[in-house]
Scaffold this motif. Sequence first.
Motif, PDB file in Angstrom:
ATOM      1  N   THR A 181       6.761   9.157   4.717  1.00  0.00           N
ATOM      2  CA  THR A 181       7.697   9.915   3.893  1.00  0.00           C
ATOM      3  C   THR A 181       8.912  10.399   4.696  1.00  0.00           C
ATOM      4  N   TRP A 209       8.499  14.064  -2.429  1.00  0.00           N
ATOM      5  CA  TRP A 209       8.597  12.787  -1.717  1.00  0.00           C
ATOM      6  C   TRP A 209       7.893  11.644  -2.455  1.00  0.00           C
ATOM      7  N   HIS A 210       7.572  11.814  -3.721  1.00  0.00           N
ATOM      8  CA  HIS A 210       6.880  10.765  -4.481  1.00  0.00           C
ATOM      9  C   HIS A 210       7.629   9.442  -4.488  1.00  0.00           C
ATOM     10  N   GLU A 211       8.952   9.475  -4.411  1.00  0.00           N
ATOM     11  CA  GLU A 211       9.708   8.225  -4.423  1.00  0.00           C
ATOM     12  C   GLU A 211       9.395   7.342  -3.221  1.00  0.00           C
ATOM     13  N   TYR A 212       8.857   7.939  -2.153  1.00  0.00           N
ATOM     14  CA  TYR A 212       8.511   7.173  -0.961  1.00  0.00           C
ATOM     15  C   TYR A 212       7.329   6.236  -1.178  1.00  0.00           C
ATOM     16  N   GLN A 259       7.038   4.191  -3.739  1.00  0.00           N
ATOM     17  CA  GLN A 259       7.723   2.958  -4.139  1.00  0.00           C
ATOM     18  C   GLN A 259       8.591   2.417  -3.011  1.00  0.00           C
ATOM     19  N   ILE A 260       9.248   3.296  -2.279  1.00  0.00           N
ATOM     20  CA  ILE A 260      10.110   2.868  -1.173  1.00  0.00           C
ATOM     21  C   ILE A 260       9.299   2.120  -0.123  1.00  0.00           C
TER      22      ILE A 260
END
Length: 91
Positions: A6, A65-68, A70-71
């Motif tokens: 993250t 940091w949830h988008e991490y 998918q990243i």
Amino acid sequence: MAFVVTSPCDGCKYTDCVTVCPCDCFREGDTMLYIDPELCIDCGACEPECPVDAIYYEDSVPKEWHEYIQINEEMAAKLPVIVERKSPLAE
């Protein structure tokens, strides 16, 4: 499920975690590392090795940091494997 790198890794890129990974699932970007969720075996060996507390089990990633999640998946598909310790970007 997998472990996820993250935001705290971005800009420092410590590589202590890659040397303990039994399945070589770390990928190296320009400013941070990523975990390939297809290869991660959820062993957790990497988590305590991170000096900036950037690695979380997918279900435990802080909301901000949830988008991490998918990243990591997207970047791992594009980047080279890293298995050896390198100097961090920031001390």
